[in-house]
Structures are given as C-alpha cells and as structure tokens.
Design a protein around this motif. Structure first.
Motif, PDB file in Angstrom:
ATOM      1  N   UNK A  12       0.824  -1.203   0.000  1.00 52.93           N
ATOM      2  CA  UNK A  12       0.000   0.000   0.000  1.00 52.93           C
ATOM      3  C   UNK A  12       0.861   1.257   0.000  1.00 52.93           C
ATOM      4  N   UNK A  13       2.056   1.178   0.595  1.00 52.01           N
ATOM      5  CA  UNK A  13       2.951   2.335   0.681  1.00 52.01           C
ATOM      6  C   UNK A  13       3.870   2.460  -0.536  1.00 52.01           C
ATOM      7  N   UNK A  14       3.706   1.556  -1.505  1.00 53.63           N
ATOM      8  CA  UNK A  14       4.436   1.732  -2.762  1.00 53.63           C
ATOM      9  C   UNK A  14       5.474   0.696  -3.102  1.00 53.63           C
ATOM     10  N   UNK A  15       5.703  -0.288  -2.240  1.00 49.63           N
ATOM     11  CA  UNK A  15       6.689  -1.318  -2.546  1.00 49.63           C
ATOM     12  C   UNK A  15       6.047  -2.427  -3.392  1.00 49.63           C
ATOM     13  N   UNK A  16       6.806  -2.890  -4.388  1.00 45.87           N
ATOM     14  CA  UNK A  16       6.347  -4.011  -5.204  1.00 45.87           C
ATOM     15  C   UNK A  16       7.029  -5.260  -4.684  1.00 45.87           C
ATOM     16  N   UNK A  17       6.351  -5.946  -3.786  1.00 55.85           N
ATOM     17  CA  UNK A  17       6.947  -7.101  -3.126  1.00 55.85           C
ATOM     18  C   UNK A  17       6.281  -8.392  -3.577  1.00 55.85           C
ATOM     19  N   UNK A  18       6.987  -9.472  -3.337  1.00 57.78           N
ATOM     20  CA  UNK A  18       6.417 -10.807  -3.529  1.00 57.78           C
ATOM     21  C   UNK A  18       6.796 -11.633  -2.311  1.00 57.78           C
ATOM     22  N   UNK A  76       6.342   7.898   1.816  1.00 54.95           N
ATOM     23  CA  UNK A  76       7.792   7.744   1.993  1.00 54.95           C
ATOM     24  C   UNK A  76       8.179   7.883   3.458  1.00 54.95           C
ATOM     25  N   UNK A  77       7.591   8.873   4.137  1.00 53.84           N
ATOM     26  CA  UNK A  77       7.903   9.073   5.554  1.00 53.84           C
ATOM     27  C   UNK A  77       7.496   7.860   6.382  1.00 53.84           C
ATOM     28  N   UNK A  78       6.340   7.276   6.061  1.00 50.31           N
ATOM     29  CA  UNK A  78       5.872   6.100   6.792  1.00 50.31           C
ATOM     30  C   UNK A  78       6.772   4.898   6.539  1.00 50.31           C
ATOM     31  N   UNK A  79       7.222   4.732   5.286  1.00 54.38           N
ATOM     32  CA  UNK A  79       8.124   3.626   4.967  1.00 54.38           C
ATOM     33  C   UNK A  79       9.461   3.769   5.692  1.00 54.38           C
ATOM     34  N   UNK A  93      13.599   4.522  -2.355  1.00 49.51           N
ATOM     35  CA  UNK A  93      12.576   4.971  -1.416  1.00 49.51           C
ATOM     36  C   UNK A  93      12.477   6.491  -1.393  1.00 49.51           C
ATOM     37  N   UNK A  94      13.627   7.165  -1.415  1.00 50.33           N
ATOM     38  CA  UNK A  94      13.621   8.630  -1.444  1.00 50.33           C
ATOM     39  C   UNK A  94      14.928   9.129  -2.026  1.00 50.33           C
ATOM     40  N   UNK A  95      14.912  10.392  -2.457  1.00 46.82           N
ATOM     41  CA  UNK A  95      16.095  11.000  -3.073  1.00 46.82           C
ATOM     42  C   UNK A  95      16.526  12.231  -2.289  1.00 46.82           C
ATOM     43  N   UNK A  96      17.809  12.336  -2.051  1.00 46.01           N
ATOM     44  CA  UNK A  96      18.354  13.453  -1.281  1.00 46.01           C
ATOM     45  C   UNK A  96      17.941  14.795  -1.876  1.00 46.01           C
ATOM     46  N   UNK A  97      17.471  15.704  -1.000  1.00 48.35           N
ATOM     47  CA  UNK A  97      17.111  17.040  -1.433  1.00 48.35           C
ATOM     48  C   UNK A  97      15.667  17.206  -1.851  1.00 48.35           C
TER      49      UNK A  97
END
Length: 251
Positions: A164-170, A195-198, A184-188
């Motif tokens: 639900x938070x955006x990860x494509x997992x199996x 993203x904050x929750x992950x 997950x995130x990019x500097x700046x």
C-alpha cells in the motif's frame, strides 16, 4: 434504543480556549524569571518533537526555566518597545519572537550554554514534507527493518501495508521480498506521507532534533547579543497567536 455516541455532535462554542487569566499568568511567569535570572536566550528548534523538548527541559530544570509557544504572549511579557519593555533591552529580544521559538532563562555562563546545545542532538523519523537528507535505496531481497542492532525481515502479515505504501513485493518463503531495487527517497527532495511512513517502518531516522540559540539578553548590561548563523534548519511556521497553541514550560 440508546442514543449512538458516534452521531453525537459537539458545538464548537464549547471548545475551551486559553483564558485571559491563563495568558496573564504566563506573562507574570516570564517577567518573574526575567527578574530572577541574568540571561534570557531566544532559541529556535529544528525537527520539533515534544518528547525531545521535554528532555531538554528535564536536563535543565535545576538551573533554568524554559518557555515555548504562544509567541505573542511571550513578546508582550518582555515588551516590544522601549516604553513597554519589562527590563532594559528586552524589547530587542521581543521583536525577534516570530514562528516556533522559545525562551530560556538561566544564570549559566554563555559558553556553557552554547557548548551544551551544540552537542545536544536527537535523531528522529522524518515526517511528510521534510526534505530527505540522503538517498535511500532498498536492495533486492527481503525487506528489512532496522529497529535493532541486527536487522530483521518484515513478517508476512505486514506485506499488504508495504504494498500500500508503494513497494512491489512478492512473498518468498513467507517473507516480503523485493525482486528489484527500490528507490525509497532522493536526497534534497520533499518526502511524501508514504515515503515518511516507509522510512519509519524500516527504522531509518532522517532528521535531527536540535536547538539553535538565536540571541542572548544580559540583564547586567541590557544588551542583546546575536548568535552566529546556525546550520540547523528551523521549524519557522508560526502558530495562530489568537487560537489554542501548546505552551511547554519547565516545572
């Protein structure tokens, strides 16, 4: 049939407000401490968290008094003009009270105060809207959480939340697993709520609670000394001075 509590309406007119007596009491407290202590420091906060501010308050409770919030009330207590200032020079400090700032009254020598706050840093989890301090890429393999010295994979029942938070997992052997790297995130760049929750779920702390000393008033001279520019990214959003806003005061 009993009336459902879920449908209960609460009139906004019944919401309690800070009373004039409460504000007057705070003004008197601020002025009393201006009489008691030699120095009054104006400070700002980066990555504000009440928990960490309470820690500062606790560590200084024997030698200082701290006020935070209700900027308009604090400024009024000090006096914003030469004619209104409670003690000589305080209006210079009061005129700088804007946004999320606080006052620290103490007799401790300036070098002791500045050295202590330079060293006090508390890492914490970022919130939505914070800027990423570094790029985080999750590697191929089990999604790991780093809340202890030894990272552990997420349990199978948390896979729906990760997706639900955006990860494509199996699911591989009952463990949520990435088959490709995930940025997950990019500097700046600003963090989204997802993203904050992950970042919090995997145990990645990206912000640091710090106190930045902005100016110092000396009752012995009436002078206000401006501090050197700081690298602390301050929380500068001003609150509504006429509404309800928390005051954090030392005991």
């Amino acid at each position: 049939m009993p009336r459902s509590k879920r449908s209960k309406l609460v009139s906004l007119t019944k919401v309690s407000k800070k009373t004039r007596e409460h504000k007057n009491a705070m003004i008197q407290e601020v002025q009393a401490n201006a009489e008691k202590y030699r120095y009054c420091w104006l400070f700002g906060v980066g990555a504000m968290r009440n928990t960490h501010l309470k820690t500062v308050r606790k560590l200084w409770k024997d030698s200082a008094r701290i006020f935070f919030g209700r900027g308009a009330v604090m400024a009024k207590a000090l006096g914003t003009s030469v004619e209104e200032e409670h003690k000589e020079g305080l209006h210079k400090l009061a005129q700088q009270i804007k946004g999320q700032v606080g006052l620290l009254f103490t007799d401790s020598e300036p070098t002791e105060v500045t050295e202590w706050f330079d060293d006090f840093k508390q890492p914490d989890f970022a919130r939505a809207g914070n800027v990423a301090s570094r790029t985080v890429i999750l590697p191929i393999g089990p999604v790991m959480q780093r809340h202890s010295d030894i990272p552990e994979p997420f349990p199978h029942n948390e896979d729906p939340q990760l997706r639900k938070l955006g990860l494509t997992t199996s699911m591989v052997r009952g463990v949520p697993t990435l088959t490709a790297p995930h940025k997950l995130c990019e500097k700046g760049k600003q963090l989204s709520a997802e993203q904050a929750q992950l970042l919090k779920l995997i145990g990645e702390k990206m912000v640091v609670f710090r106190v930045a000393l902005l100016a110092r008033w000396d009752s012995a001279t009436g002078e206000v000394t401006q501090m050197e520019p700081t690298d602390v990214v301050l929380d500068v959003q001003a609150g509504d001075d006429e509404g309800d806003e928390e005051e954090v005061m030392s005991e």
